[in-house]
Design an enzyme around this catalytic site. Structure first.
Site, PDB file in Angstrom:
ATOM      1  N   GLY A   1      18.670  36.891 -56.054  1.00  0.00           N
ATOM      2  CA  GLY A   1      17.709  36.296 -55.316  1.00  0.00           C
ATOM      3  C   GLY A   1      18.105  34.665 -54.881  1.00  0.00           C
ATOM      4  O   GLY A   1      17.265  34.117 -54.679  1.00  0.00           O
TER       5      GLY A   1
ATOM      6  N   ARG B   1      -0.542  17.674 -55.653  1.00  0.00           N
ATOM      7  CA  ARG B   1      -1.814  17.188 -56.291  1.00  0.00           C
ATOM      8  C   ARG B   1      -1.719  17.070 -57.939  1.00  0.00           C
ATOM      9  O   ARG B   1      -2.713  16.640 -58.459  1.00  0.00           O
ATOM     10  CB  ARG B   1      -2.720  18.652 -56.201  1.00  0.00           C
ATOM     11  CG  ARG B   1      -3.221  18.902 -54.662  1.00  0.00           C
ATOM     12  CD  ARG B   1      -3.825  19.916 -54.447  1.00  0.00           C
ATOM     13  NE  ARG B   1      -3.022  21.116 -54.206  1.00  0.00           N
ATOM     14  CZ  ARG B   1      -3.371  22.257 -53.893  1.00  0.00           C
ATOM     15  NH1 ARG B   1      -4.490  22.930 -53.651  1.00  0.00           N
ATOM     16  NH2 ARG B   1      -2.431  23.420 -54.004  1.00  0.00           N
ATOM     17  N   GLN B   2      -0.667  17.251 -58.483  1.00  0.00           N
ATOM     18  CA  GLN B   2      -0.248  16.776 -59.752  1.00  0.00           C
ATOM     19  C   GLN B   2       0.229  15.567 -59.590  1.00  0.00           C
ATOM     20  O   GLN B   2       1.548  15.329 -59.950  1.00  0.00           O
ATOM     21  CB  GLN B   2       0.220  17.842 -60.299  1.00  0.00           C
ATOM     22  CG  GLN B   2      -0.175  19.418 -60.498  1.00  0.00           C
ATOM     23  CD  GLN B   2       0.763  20.525 -61.301  1.00  0.00           C
ATOM     24  OE1 GLN B   2       1.181  20.232 -62.414  1.00  0.00           O
ATOM     25  NE2 GLN B   2       1.220  21.165 -60.241  1.00  0.00           N
TER      26      GLN B   2
ATOM     27  N   HIS C   1      -1.559  13.999 -50.067  1.00  0.00           N
ATOM     28  CA  HIS C   1      -2.669  14.339 -51.063  1.00  0.00           C
ATOM     29  C   HIS C   1      -3.205  12.839 -51.561  1.00  0.00           C
ATOM     30  O   HIS C   1      -4.387  12.744 -51.457  1.00  0.00           O
ATOM     31  CB  HIS C   1      -2.662  15.108 -52.304  1.00  0.00           C
ATOM     32  CG  HIS C   1      -3.732  15.570 -52.928  1.00  0.00           C
ATOM     33  ND1 HIS C   1      -4.812  15.713 -52.545  1.00  0.00           N
ATOM     34  CD2 HIS C   1      -4.033  15.217 -54.325  1.00  0.00           C
ATOM     35  CE1 HIS C   1      -5.935  16.109 -53.352  1.00  0.00           C
ATOM     36  NE2 HIS C   1      -5.265  15.440 -54.403  1.00  0.00           N
TER      37      HIS C   1
ATOM     38  N   ASP D   1     -15.404  15.565 -51.058  1.00  0.00           N
ATOM     39  CA  ASP D   1     -15.281  15.069 -52.461  1.00  0.00           C
ATOM     40  C   ASP D   1     -15.133  13.434 -52.289  1.00  0.00           C
ATOM     41  O   ASP D   1     -14.479  12.979 -51.472  1.00  0.00           O
ATOM     42  CB  ASP D   1     -14.284  15.910 -53.358  1.00  0.00           C
ATOM     43  CG  ASP D   1     -12.784  15.596 -52.705  1.00  0.00           C
ATOM     44  OD1 ASP D   1     -12.607  14.932 -52.031  1.00  0.00           O
ATOM     45  OD2 ASP D   1     -12.257  16.552 -52.816  1.00  0.00           O
TER      46      ASP D   1
ATOM     47  N   LYS E   1     -18.758  16.497 -55.303  1.00  0.00           N
ATOM     48  CA  LYS E   1     -18.493  17.639 -55.917  1.00  0.00           C
ATOM     49  C   LYS E   1     -17.911  17.816 -57.143  1.00  0.00           C
ATOM     50  O   LYS E   1     -17.305  16.804 -57.604  1.00  0.00           O
ATOM     51  CB  LYS E   1     -17.356  18.262 -54.666  1.00  0.00           C
ATOM     52  CG  LYS E   1     -16.379  19.150 -55.431  1.00  0.00           C
ATOM     53  CD  LYS E   1     -15.197  19.605 -54.476  1.00  0.00           C
ATOM     54  CE  LYS E   1     -13.847  19.207 -54.971  1.00  0.00           C
ATOM     55  NZ  LYS E   1     -12.740  19.520 -54.065  1.00  0.00           N
TER      56      LYS E   1
ATOM     57  N   ARG F   1     -15.416  20.359 -59.581  1.00  0.00           N
ATOM     58  CA  ARG F   1     -14.758  21.608 -59.582  1.00  0.00           C
ATOM     59  C   ARG F   1     -14.742  22.438 -60.949  1.00  0.00           C
ATOM     60  O   ARG F   1     -14.372  21.721 -62.060  1.00  0.00           O
ATOM     61  CB  ARG F   1     -13.336  21.313 -59.297  1.00  0.00           C
ATOM     62  CG  ARG F   1     -12.524  22.466 -59.246  1.00  0.00           C
ATOM     63  CD  ARG F   1     -11.015  22.151 -58.448  1.00  0.00           C
ATOM     64  NE  ARG F   1     -11.084  21.644 -57.306  1.00  0.00           N
ATOM     65  CZ  ARG F   1     -10.757  22.646 -56.099  1.00  0.00           C
ATOM     66  NH1 ARG F   1     -11.133  24.008 -56.387  1.00  0.00           N
ATOM     67  NH2 ARG F   1     -10.757  22.106 -54.991  1.00  0.00           N
TER      68      ARG F   1
ATOM     69  N   ASP G   1     -10.526  16.704 -44.552  1.00  0.00           N
ATOM     70  CA  ASP G   1      -9.816  16.818 -45.847  1.00  0.00           C
ATOM     71  C   ASP G   1      -8.358  17.025 -45.611  1.00  0.00           C
ATOM     72  O   ASP G   1      -7.775  17.517 -44.386  1.00  0.00           O
ATOM     73  CB  ASP G   1     -10.262  17.979 -46.596  1.00  0.00           C
ATOM     74  CG  ASP G   1     -10.220  17.849 -48.193  1.00  0.00           C
ATOM     75  OD1 ASP G   1      -9.696  16.771 -48.611  1.00  0.00           O
ATOM     76  OD2 ASP G   1     -10.764  18.750 -48.961  1.00  0.00           O
TER      77      ASP G   1
ATOM     78  N   THR H   1      -8.258  27.243 -51.385  1.00  0.00           N
ATOM     79  CA  THR H   1      -9.175  28.248 -51.719  1.00  0.00           C
ATOM     80  C   THR H   1     -10.377  28.460 -50.587  1.00  0.00           C
ATOM     81  O   THR H   1     -11.108  29.355 -50.574  1.00  0.00           O
ATOM     82  CB  THR H   1      -9.862  28.753 -53.195  1.00  0.00           C
ATOM     83  OG1 THR H   1     -10.674  27.486 -53.176  1.00  0.00           O
ATOM     84  CG2 THR H   1      -8.661  28.648 -54.174  1.00  0.00           C
TER      85      THR H   1
HETATM   86  C1  R5P Z   1      -8.800  18.082 -53.371  1.00  0.00           C
HETATM   87  O1  R5P Z   1      -8.672  16.900 -53.909  1.00  0.00           O
HETATM   88  C2  R5P Z   1      -8.068  18.014 -51.997  1.00  0.00           C
HETATM   89  O2  R5P Z   1      -8.086  17.094 -51.033  1.00  0.00           O
HETATM   90  C3  R5P Z   1      -8.807  19.342 -51.279  1.00  0.00           C
HETATM   91  O3  R5P Z   1     -10.273  19.093 -51.270  1.00  0.00           O
HETATM   92  C4  R5P Z   1      -8.703  20.577 -52.161  1.00  0.00           C
HETATM   93  O4  R5P Z   1      -7.344  20.736 -52.429  1.00  0.00           O
HETATM   94  C5  R5P Z   1      -9.119  21.945 -51.510  1.00  0.00           C
HETATM   95  O5  R5P Z   1      -9.211  23.013 -52.401  1.00  0.00           O
HETATM   96  P1  R5P Z   1     -10.051  24.105 -52.143  1.00  0.00           P
HETATM   97  O6  R5P Z   1      -9.871  24.688 -50.691  1.00  0.00           O
HETATM   98  O7  R5P Z   1      -9.380  25.421 -53.144  1.00  0.00           O
HETATM   99  O8  R5P Z   1     -11.330  23.918 -52.753  1.00  0.00           O
END
Ligand code: R5P
Length: 327
Positions: free
Chosen positions: A50, A108-109, A142, A181, A204, A206, A230, A235
């Site tokens: 791989g 995102r991290q 992000h 958000d 929002k 999560r 966004d 998801t």
């Molecule tokens: C979060 O801070 C991002 O800007 C998006 O809102 C997020 O990644 C969207 O994720 P999902 O479609 O899983 O709700």
């Protein structure tokens, strides 16, 4: 550049070489076509276990090289391929290597929001630099502060103009730009300014990586058309839940403009059943063929990247591409 603003320095253009990894060949083709350059070849194969093996098929000694690769799913595979290509280009004596990353994964991290967690955005920045990138060109990170994780120049593009052009034709009425958000306020504000529209925010929460809950809507929505904006749809929970709350609050048409279509798990099915009338996504990530919803329209950022690549190559300012939306 001539009076029409076209680049005409063919001799220098000869030094520009564009390569693509395997993550988003369609976008890479569209960028090369806009640039009017033939994409250079990379032979990519795998060992039986791989491991990725690449071979740069042409001489890049002294060239200004751009390697296009989104670090989208399969994220680890695409990231590793990019690192290996960068290493090969550096060892082949390219004069300058720009990693063109339309979708920058692992972003995102970006902070330690709990004890004992990594900052993967910084880790990836370090990896890219060590592998050989001299510059980075990316789109709608992000979080803007990820730029600071790099000690090499990074040019950050925004997709807002591409969406503006697209949605202007839809003639939405009494438009309100909505951030799904609180973290997206800066981006939504830039859209509101560009679209000359009002601004609203969905508050929002999560609960799990898959589930979000809308607490409040801040702003006037009743009887208005809304455009949710966004950086990522993963998801689909954030968008779908926000749309539901907006409909309950009296919104009329509900559209969305999302830069990066990660579309994981059952996101497409969720969108199909949601209150969203129409969703535009950029082609920073190739969208799953055969699994698409009629509600989704793909808009290309190929031209935007081609403009930026030309400007970087000719040592020209690229801020003209986004000056009016500085956040
Ligand atoms: C979060 O801070 C991002 O800007 C998006 O809102 C997020 O990644 C969207 O994720 P999902 O479609 O899983 O709700």
């Amino acid at each position: 550049m001539n009076e029409q603003g076209e680049f005409n320095n063919l001799t220098t253009m000869d030094k520009l070489v564009v390569f693509s990894g395997n993550s988003n060949p369609k976008l890479a083709q569209s960028i090369s076509k806009s640039l009017k350059v033939k994409q250079a070849g990379i032979l990519s194969s795998k060992f039986s276990d791989g491991e990725i093996q690449v071979k740069i098929e042409e001489n890049v000694r002294g060239k200004d090289v751009f390697i296009i690769q989104s670090t989208c799913p399969p994220v680890n595979e695409n990231l590793m391929e990019l690192l290996i290509i960068l290493d090969a280009l550096r060892r082949a004596s390219a004069a300058r290597i720009t990693a063109v990353i339309p979708y920058f994964g692992y972003a995102r991290q970006d902070r330690k929001d709990q004890p004992r967690v990594p900052i993967t955005a910084k880790l990836v920045a370090n990896l890219l630099t060590v592998a050989g990138a001299n510059r980075v060109l990316t789109l709608d990170l992000h979080a803007g502060q990820v730029q600071g994780f790099f000690d090499i120049p990074l040019d950050h593009l925004y997709a807002v103009d591409v969406f503006l052009e697209y949605f202007t034709e839809m003639q939405m009425k009494n438009l309100v730009i909505v951030s799904p958000d609180v973290g997206g306020i800066k981006m939504a504000r830039a859209y509101a300014k560009k679209f000359n529209a009002d601004l609203a925010i969905v508050d929002k929460r999560r609960n799990t990586p898959e589930a979000t809950e809308v607490m409040h809507i801040l702003g006037e929505i009743k009887g208005k058309d809304v455009l949710l904006v966004d950086d990522i749809i993963a998801t689909g929970s954030s968008l779908v839940e926000a749309a539901k709350a907006l409909r309950e609050a009296g919104a009329k048409k509900i559209c969305a403009a999302i830069t990066h279509g990660v579309l994981s798990n059952s996101a497409v099915e969720k969108l199909e059943k949601s209150h969203i009338d129409f969703l535009a996504i950029s082609d920073s990530i190739p969208l799953p063929e055969g699994k698409m919803s009629k509600k989704i329209k793909v808009v290309s950022v190929g031209g935007l990247f081609a403009d930026a690549i030309k400007r970087i190559h000719f040592e020209q300012s690229i801020s003209v591409l986004f000056d009016s939306i500085r956040r």
